[in-house]
Design a protein around this motif. Structure first.
Motif: not given
Ligand code: RFL
Ligand code: PHB
Length: 389
Positions: A13, A32, A42, A44-45, A101, A281, A293-294
């Motif tokens: 995002a 970050e 990392r 993930r998606a 991702q 997220d 999610g992504m």
């Molecule tokens: P992110 O990727 O969690 O990025 C947030 C970033 O903010 C940082 N952060 C900070 N930085 C500064 N100050 C602070 N106080 C902070 N607190 C946190 C973090 O270190 C991080 O780098 O959120 P974003 O960008 O909104 O992206 C969302 C996606 O990452 C998430 O929705 C997906 O990974 C979910 N997801 C899937 N989504 C899909 O669209 N297709 C998939 O196939 C899919 N499979 C999955 C998934 C998530 C999984 N897990 C592990 C949760 C499969 C899994 C197993």
């Protein structure tokens, strides 16, 4: 320090928002907490829906994705000993691309750095102030220096465990599921070209992949599972059992990664307070069963970038005023789809015989009715950005 948009979080995002704004001449700084190496590794998606793929192509981010990503024209649902393909290409004329991702994140970081973007990794003690007047982000830089970043607006893209959401007063909608996913990444060539979602009496299993050499697999496990309690042999046995079908077997290989992911549906409304905008997220979580999610994070920042371009270039507030309501319509569609896929495919520990019969009936209907299969396909490949929902 001063910038136009202060972005907290370098996940998909935050990084994509910075890229979209820069293309329209708007400055941003991305803060970050983790290192660059950490966010690039990392796991993930893996599924990019059609509108995500089109967007990345349209903004010059698709060169490696088009070379290395795996286009898929369908998925399989496996239950009751049978395999049933949902043919996306036939049903809705579109497909998905399997591309990790962390590859999207690597491509985004490379593009931002090549364009002279200001990305700061390993910052700490991030604070948000002046949200309804003059926003200021306080932080300690990687070199230990305390700094203040003054900005016109703040984008909270800091994920589910970030700090931004707490600064937006509102209402929270939350559902936890009584199971988790044990996910592995294995150095083993995929034996099947598409994803398989299996509903088995022992629990859900998912067959996915990352490349012609790497398989990604998941098992439904109890929510308090410690991944170390599952030996490699036990994982493979359970995967072979739950995903079994005529003529199908899984190649086994060394594990590159193993971890447990909780399953949750969560929405925080609204997605804006004053000059702070939440995206991805930070505002909402879906269980991974619908692969949304992504893709939702990306849809949010596309909307946010357009809104901020109008606001910062022309003082037009219509986009920023509509941002939260418009995003939340797509968010709730994805929440419903993810909850529906999760409910249809998992074993619920206290499930009675009646509920199990309903689940099987829903699965049979989904694979036998063209109308029902089309509904799954249209949601899975992604409703168009900007669709009336
Ligand atoms: P992110 O990727 O969690 O990025 C947030 C970033 O903010 C940082 N952060 C900070 N930085 C500064 N100050 C602070 N106080 C902070 N607190 C946190 C973090 O270190 C991080 O780098 O959120 P974003 O960008 O909104 O992206 C969302 C996606 O990452 C998430 O929705 C997906 O990974 C979910 N997801 C899937 N989504 C899909 O669209 N297709 C998939 O196939 C899919 N499979 C999955 C998934 C998530 C999984 N897990 C592990 C949760 C499969 C899994 C197993
Ligand atoms: C993945 O490949 O990691 C993946 C695919 C589909 C999902 C969730 C995760 O629904």
């Amino acid at each position: 320090m001063r910038t136009q948009v202060g972005i907290v979080g370098a996940g998909p995002a935050g990084l994509l928002l910075s890229h979209l704004l820069a293309r329209q001449g708007i400055e941003s700084v991305v803060l970050e907490s983790r290192s660059r190496a950490y966010v690039e590794k990392r796991v993930r998606a893996g599924v990019l829906e059609h509108p995500t793929v089109e967007l990345l192509r349209g903004v010059g981010l698709a060169e490696r994705m088009d070379r290395e990503g795996l286009p898929h024209g369908g998925i399989s649902l496996r239950f009751d000993g049978g395999d049933h393909r949902i043919d996306f290409a036939d049903l809705v004329g579109r497909g998905i691309v399997v591309y990790g991702q962390q590859e999207v994140v690597k491509d985004l970081i490379a593009a931002r750095l090549a364009a002279g973007g200001d990305l700061r990794f390993e910052v700490s003690e991030v604070t948000l102030d002046g949200i309804t007047s003059d926003p200021v982000i306080g932080f300690v830089d990687a070199d230990g220096q305390r700094r203040e970043l003054h900005c016109d607006v703040i984008a909270g893209c800091d994920g589910f465990h970030g700090i931004s959401r707490a600064a937006v007063p509102g209402e929270v909608f939350d559902r936890q599921y009584p199971f988790a996913w044990l996910g592995i990444l294995a150095e083993a060539a995929p034996t099947h070209e598409e994803l398989v979602y299996a509903n088995h009496p022992n629990g859900f299993a998912l067959y996915s992949m990352r490349s012609p050499e790497v398989t990604r697999l998941y098992l439904q496990v109890p929510p308090d599972t410690n991944a170390d309690d599952w030996s490699d042999a036990r994982i493979w046995d359970e995967l072979q059992l739950r995903l079994a079908a005529d003529g199908f077997s899984i190649n086994e290989g060394p594990l590159l990664e193993k971890g447990v992911t909780g399953m949750r549906s969560f929405v925080s409304e609204p997605m804006r307070h004053g000059k702070l905008f939440l995206a991805g997220d930070a505002a909402h979580i879906v269980p991974p069963t619908g692969a949304k999610g992504m893709n939702l994070a990306i849809a949010d920042v596309r909307m946010l970038a357009d809104a901020l371009i109008g606001y910062l270039h022309e003082k037009d507030e219509s986009g920023v005023d509509a941002y939260s309501d418009t995003c939340l319509r797509r968010v709730w569609r994805a929440e419903h789809f993810s909850w529906w896929m999760t409910s249809m495919l998992h074993n619920f520990p206290d499930e009675d015989a009646f509920t199990r019969r309903l689940q099987l009936s829903q699965l049979r209907y989904t694979v036998s009715s063209r109308a029902a299969a089309t509904s799954l396909a249209e949601n899975y490949v992604g409703l168009p950005h900007g669709a009336a929902l």
